[in-house]
Enzyme design. Structure first.
Site, mmCIF file in Angstrom:
data_model
loop_
_atom_site.group_PDB
_atom_site.id
_atom_site.type_symbol
_atom_site.label_atom_id
_atom_site.label_comp_id
_atom_site.label_asym_id
_atom_site.label_seq_id
_atom_site.Cartn_x
_atom_site.Cartn_y
_atom_site.Cartn_z
ATOM 1 C CD GLU A 35 53.716 25.963 56.701
ATOM 2 O OE1 GLU A 35 54.770 26.516 57.023
ATOM 3 O OE2 GLU A 35 53.341 24.896 57.213
ATOM 4 C CD GLU A 45 54.759 27.886 63.743
ATOM 5 O OE1 GLU A 45 55.357 28.900 63.336
ATOM 6 O OE2 GLU A 45 54.595 26.862 63.073
HETATM 7 C C1 BGC Z 1 52.411 24.497 60.440
HETATM 8 C C2 BGC Z 1 51.637 23.957 61.604
HETATM 9 C C3 BGC Z 1 51.253 22.568 61.250
HETATM 10 C C4 BGC Z 1 52.549 21.821 61.199
HETATM 11 C C5 BGC Z 1 52.449 20.352 61.094
HETATM 12 C C6 BGC Z 1 53.679 23.710 60.342
HETATM 13 O O1 BGC Z 1 54.516 24.129 59.364
HETATM 14 O O2 BGC Z 1 52.615 25.843 60.506
HETATM 15 O O3 BGC Z 1 50.791 24.760 62.224
HETATM 16 O O4 BGC Z 1 50.282 21.992 61.984
HETATM 17 O O5 BGC Z 1 53.435 22.344 60.275
HETATM 18 O O6 BGC Z 1 53.174 19.844 62.040
#
Ligand code: BGC
Length: 919
Positions: free
Chosen positions: A497, A766
């Site tokens: 990501e 997270e």
């Molecule tokens: C990310 C987040 C991001 C989110 C959106 C995720 O996959 O890691 O930090 O803000 O998607 O909802």
């Protein structure tokens, strides 16, 4: 009275009182210190046509202020030393501004160095000596053909991703060199060498921008790297963000499939004044590099047997090399490096290396970190050493890469067999605490160095207190910040990501700006956002926009407005506002168009299953529609404020009136006046309207009382996600529930920050419960978003906050708030004007508050009375307040108010120690 007028009257009073005291001798200020141009010391290759200059007033006397300055700019050091300012003499300019003063001298030229100095006058019109000289150097300002006169070069190979290549060229200098500057860039990314040595400390250059619109170049003074006679230039190209592949669907989104390309314009000035350019052109040669493969997510394979000794040195025989191809490159804007470059900032030794099975070792670096490992090995040619990076271990002690999803995070090194060999992957980075190393017979900690790599914004803040848990959380916040600054603010550094998610960044921006100077980093990213804005006016969820496109979700898209506002508050920087004003207007106008009776609704009836993020990852979900409507209000409100900041008062009024319409309908639709709750009564539902100013002032306390009740009923736990969390503790503290905030901040059961630490976190997770959720889906151990609590440590526990009407800490607030079992807390913050400090402690029946206020600024200091009804406040040996009675001004301190809870003072620059008897 407005505070700044307060400050002026204070400074006036202060001078008078000093004058009256004949024994006090006023001396002129010293020569200004810490001269900076565009936030940098002696920068090379900037492209701001009107650079902004800052300095620190050098005067430690109390209340010291600048009343005038004079800046001299000259084309040579010799002229500057003789005070001959052939480029600009500002003259004595009556102004108290010492930060971001715009250069308005004659037109600045490409590739030219300018020298400057400054002197200041104090409140008594006494003049300082001039500062020591400083400089800045301009990048390439003219057209591509005129300035670069170079070609993009590479080969003709494409691929998913293309293979890494090397390039080289020899050149001869025939006269003594006075000065040489290299302007250089490449796509995907480049390593540049002169005479066998890597040029500059920067890594992963040219960095990630919205490439279809803008590519950064870097500028290096290479005078000392050149020799008279034969020289050689070389480059190695890799993929990174441009052509590695991004995204979680197999990492298949890329800007390009190649060919990789390189651009150089090396400008040499000889001592006789003549000039020459060494450029990338058809005369260069190319071949495959030892980097057999390289991608951001999967790592690097390097075959050292393919190295060609001396390839970037003069005299190398490049018989088997091919001629380069001139690569057609669209005329995309080339800009000088905008944010801080990526560099190695720290080196970490492994704390433990374990042989988990024969020939397989696991190194534990003790902390979750981001960068790579430098490996030292010996062995036979062709032997392969494999390094697999991970944040986790499985129960057997092997690295567990499941939460990296499809990212392989694996570097492979194939030995050349020539004694001790050192390998660093250079074209990737990893998020890891553990590394598995296989393919070696023996290994110990001395074979490995962890290199921490990020966009090296200067550290500005420190926070510490008597509670060890909070100190650990603060360390984790900073580590999380360092881990997620790689050209752009990323969500995470390890899995497939690593994108510039907007919601995460806007929520964390205030905390980030306490810890580091984020002005250049965010100004650069803000441009990435507006550069990739859609023609309909909306911005995207991740920026630079790739992978996730379409109208950005509430709380995510609003970063385009929130981030410039935070930069303005922390640095007083108006340029980020003017540069992106149009983009911000487009975003608010887009929402206005889409709103239904002033309530913005992101949801798309034609695509009902599209995921709206809401209060992302909250343990208790809040309704999404009010979040969207509230953020529309907030963006419009901030845009109104910023319109006025840049002199667009009419627009300011327009957005104010839009806001009152949104506010009325929002209150009508979502607020229950009887219970003082917003729809659903969740913590986040109640926090956002108060934080944004939708809730009328008279009702705010009642709403936050509801939040406090909810937090308490939940055993002092947050139920908030990314959006609500940042406002939870500040609003509890603001509205009379500071103890509730403190209990929540120091909580160790789920969900809480303390829970993460208790369960081994060394960076911010997270999810509140990353340890419990399955690792495979979305479970990073290194997201900075929930680290937004750091704003409360600095702003409330230690009490350092910016005043918005005089931003950039020209005026500040120091309002520490002791709580619970805390016996002391301290924070410091390097501002544009100097270092602010707040340090309080409870000791021997006294509350002592030591503060340092930079010269040429003022602070509103709020001393908490902690229930003492007859406070005796001693400042040095002067009694300021005796038995609750206001006394006159003492030593540059003015009492602004005294109530049951606080004594509020206005102080000018200087150091102060306030002592309050607690008995
Ligand atoms: C990310 C987040 C991001 C989110 C959106 C995720 O996959 O890691 O930090 O803000 O998607 O909802």
């Amino acid at each position: 009275m407005k505070l700044n007028s307060y400050i002026k009257s204070l400074l006036g009073l202060f001078c008078l009182s000093i004058l009256a005291a004949a024994c006090v001798k006023i001396s002129p200020p010293g020569g200004p210190l810490l001269l900076q141009c565009e936030y940098q010391t002696d920068p090379i290759g900037i492209d701001a046509l009107r650079p902004r200059l800052s300095w620190m007033v050098n005067d430690s006397s109390r209340g010291a202020a600048q009343t005038a300055y004079q800046i001299l700019v000259a084309s040579s050091l010799e002229l500057l030393e003789k005070d001959e300012a052939d480029i600009w003499d500002s003259g004595k300019t009556l102004s108290e501004e010492s930060a971001l003063v715009t250069f308005t001298g004659s037109e600045l030229k490409s590739n030219t160095k300018y020298y400057w100095k400054v002197r200041t006058w104090n409140n008594e019109d006494m003049m300082s000596p001039y500062s020591k000289p400083a400089s800045w150097h301009m990048g390439l300002l003219r057209s591509f053909d005129a300035d670069w006169s170079a070609n993009w070069i590479g080969n003709e190979e494409t691929g998913k991703p293309p293979r890494s290549i090397m390039l080289r060229k020899e050149f001869e200098t025939k006269k003594p060199i006075k000065q040489a500057t290299a302007f250089v860039t490449g796509l995907g990314n480049y390593l540049f060498y002169l005479n066998g040595e890597k040029v500059g400390k920067d890594l992963l250059t040219p960095g990630w921008t919205h490439y279809p619109k803008k590519i950064q170049y870097q500028s290096y003074d290479v005078t000392s790297m050149l020799k008279s006679g034969k020289n050689a230039a070389g480059a190695i190209l890799g993929n990174m963000w441009w052509s590695s592949g991004l995204g979680w669907q197999g990492g298949n989104e890329r800007y390009s499939e190649g060919p990789l390309r390189f651009l150089l314009s090396l400008h040499i000035t000889y001592t006789d004044g003549s000039k020459e350019k060494i450029i990338s052109d058809k005369n260069w040669l190319t071949t495959n590099s030892p980097f057999v493969s390289n991608t951001l997510y999967h790592g690097v394979t390097y075959d050292a047997r393919l190295e060609q000794k001396g390839w970037a040195m003069p005299g190398f025989q490049a018989e088997n090399w091919d001629s380069v191809a001139i690569v057609p490159q669209e005329k995309v804007k080339l800009v000088a490096q905008q944010g801080p470059p990526i560099q190695v900032v720290e080196e970490v030794k492994p704390m433990k290396v374990t042989e988990v099975s024969s020939g397989k070792f696991v190194a534990d670096f003790g902390i979750n970190m981001v960068g790579w490992v430098s490996l030292k090995v010996k062995g036979d040619a062709g032997k392969q050493v494999t390094l697999r990076f991970a944040e986790l271990l499985d129960e057997k002690g092997n690295v567990d890469q499941r939460n990296l999803r499809s990212a392989k995070a694996t570097d492979k090194y194939i030995l050349k067999g020539e004694g001790e060999e050192t390998f660093e992957p250079m074209f990737t980075y990893h998020g890891f605490r553990y590394v598995e190393i296989s393919g070696v017979d023996t290994l110990d900690a001395s074979n490995l160095v962890g290199k921490v790599i990020y966009s090296a914004a200067p550290t500005t803040g420190t926070f510490e207190c008597s509670n060890e848990l909070l100190n650990k959380i603060q360390e984790n916040i900073v580590r999380g910040q360092r881990s997620n600054m790689h050209s752009v603010p990323t969500d995470c550094p390890q899995r497939d990501e690593r994108l510039g998610w907007m919601g995460d960044a806007q929520i964390f921006a205030p905390t980030a700006s306490y810890n580091m100077n984020m002005s250049r980093f965010f100004a650069k990213w803000e441009k990435d956002i507006t550069d990739s804005q859609h023609e309909q006016g909306y911005v995207h969820d991740v920026n630079p926009a790739i992978v996730v496109k379409g109208p950005s979700r509430p709380g995510w898209g609003d970063a385009v407005v929130v981030v410039p506002w935070i930069m303005y508050k922390f640095y007083g920087d108006k340029k980020i506002i003017t540069d992106n004003y149009e983009g911000m207007v487009k975003w608010v106008t887009y929402m206005e168009r889409k709103a239904n009776n002033y309530l913005y609704d992101w949801a798309d009836p034609e695509n009902p299953n599209a995921l709206e993020y809401g209060d992302w990852i909250a343990p208790v979900e809040s309704p999404k529609k009010p979040i969207g409507a509230a953020y529309f209000f907030y963006s419009a409100k901030l845009l109104g404020e910023m319109s006025r900041v840049i002199g667009k008062d009419e627009e300011g009024d327009k957005y104010d009136s839009l806001c009152s319409k949104i506010q009325n309908i929002f209150q009508e639709t979502y607020f229950d006046e009887y219970t003082a709750n917003y729809d659903s009564s969740t913590q986040t539902a109640n926090l956002l309207p108060v934080a944004f100013g939708i809730t009328p002032p008279t009702l705010k306390k009642r709403v936050i009382d509801q939040v406090a009740k909810d937090v308490e009923a939940n055993g002092f736990h947050p139920s908030t996600g990314f959006l609500g969390t940042s406002y939870l503790l500040p609003l509890l503290s603001e509205y009379g529930h500071h103890e509730v905030a403190y209990k929540t901040a120091t909580q160790t059961s789920f969900p809480s920050w303390g829970y993460m630490v208790e369960n081994g976190a060394t960076t911010m997770w997270e999810l509140w419960n990353s340890d419990k959720e399955p690792p495979e889906s979305m479970n990073s151990r290194n997201h900075f978003a929930l680290g937004c609590v750091g704003e409360w440590y600095f702003g409330y526990l230690a009490g350092i906050r910016p005043e918005t009407f005089e931003p950039g800490f020209k005026s500040s607030v120091i309002a520490p708030m002791p709580a619970g079992d805390l016996t002391w807390a301290k924070a410091s913050l390097k501002t544009n004007y100097g270092t602010l400090e707040s340090h309080w402690q409870k000791k021997d029946g006294k509350f002592i508050l030591d503060v340092a206020i930079p010269a040429n600024t003022a602070s509103r200091v709020r001393i908490p009375l902690m229930g003492i009804d007859k406070p005796t406040l001693i400042e040095g040996t002067d009694y300021l307040v005796k038995k609750g009675r206001k006394d006159d001004d003492v030593s540059g301190i003015q009492i602004r108010s005294i109530d049951k809870e606080f004594i509020e003072l206005i102080v000018g620059g200087g150091r102060y120690s306030f002592v309050l008897n607690l008995e």
